[in-house]
Design an enzyme around this catalytic site. Structure first.
Site: not given
Ligand SMILES: *[C@@H]1O[C@H](CO)[C@@H](O)[C@H](O)[C@H]1NC(C)=O
Length: 279
Positions: A121, A173, A186, A219, A223
């Site tokens: 993650n 993502s 990224y 998406g 957080t």
């Protein structure tokens, strides 16, 4: 106009298909399947990783947490114990350093005596989001942290995961599906993850190796609010019978904008998670 209408009907059809596939899933079951399982969650000092750790803790897993910041990790581990984790350990690591990534798996081997769930993650790298300035160091660093370290962790954990017939869960993502401006390094790393893990899934299936690979395509996530809905993901995963795990391709969570107000019921969550099956 015709093109737009065609696109719209295509999209509607796709959505209907997603929701239909969702309905064919086996119903949510209590999380007994996860109790006592050995789980490593990377990037678990904060954000999505932290919430995933709590969810596994509620289900009584043995947790190994890793991230760079020890103080936060300790706090998360403590909270995991309070939530019902069978155990909660932590190991500090820097995923920009592949030796450090290898050491995390060694820790899992020594302390958990095996591994059932590898939850990848973490995100990082030296670059910042913004116009691409040709900074090669930033690209290299993003590829190392957001891609190569995932592969290193997977390679090092492979024997243990095969022994346990375990699961690899990769948090990806939309940037791994659709190129996005101002996030080039990224996005490139996320695309690489998709290529590696979807190929790995197919290869394992062909070689009849019982190890499931799930890529969760998220998406945009605020957080701070993530525990409203995303934390139930492991429930969702644990509800899938083992023999159908190979077919589990992608969890697609639509962008925040299309997610209705948070609700605690798993049933409503079920309809909010779109699932795409690989046949
Ligand atoms: C990478 O990690 C290893 C093990 O933790 C450490 O010995 C080594 O010095 C690190 N390398 C760098 C460049 O920081």
């Amino acid at each position: 106009m015709a093109a737009i209408r065609l696109l719209l009907s295509l999209l509607t059809g796709l959505c209907a298909y997603y929701f239909y596939s969702q309905e064919t899933l086996s119903p949510f079951k209590p999380p007994e399947m996860v109790r006592g399982k050995r789980v490593l969650v990377t990037g678990s000092s904060t954000g999505i990783g932290e919430q995933i750790a709590y969810e596994f803790a509620r289900m009584g897993a043995h947790l190994l947490l890793t991230a760079r910041r020890e103080k936060q990790l300790k706090e998360v581990a403590q909270k995991c114990l309070e939530l019902g984790a069978s155990s909660a350990r932590h190991v500090v690591s820097d995923m920009n350093n592949l030796t450090s990534a290898q050491n995390v798996i060694e820790d899992a081997r020594n302390k958990l005596r095996g591994l059932d769930y590898l939850v990848l993650n973490h995100v990082g790298g030296s670059g910042r989001f913004g116009p691409f300035q040709g900074d090669m160091a930033a690209v290299t660093s993003s590829m190392t942290v957001n891609f190569l370290s995932y592969v290193q962790l997977t390679v090092s954990a492979m024997t243990m995961l095969q022994e346990s017939q375990g699961s690899i869960i990769v948090i990806s993502s939309l940037s791994g599906r659709i190129g996005a401006p101002f996030t080039l390094s990224y996005s490139a790393a996320k695309f690489a993850l998709e290529g590696f893990y979807s190929s790995l899934r197919r290869e394992l299936r062909l070689r009849e190796i019982s190890l499931s690979v799930t890529v969760a395509v998220l998406g945009y996530i605020d957080t701070a609010k993530v525990d409203c809905w995303f934390t139930r993901l492991p429930h969702h995963l644990s509800s899938i019978p083992h023999n159908s795990c190979y077919g589990f391709d992608v969890l697609f969570v639509p962008p925040t904008a299309s997610i209705p107000a948070p609700s605690t019921g798993t049933e409503s969550l079920k309809t909010r998670l779109c699932v795409q099956w690989e046949h």
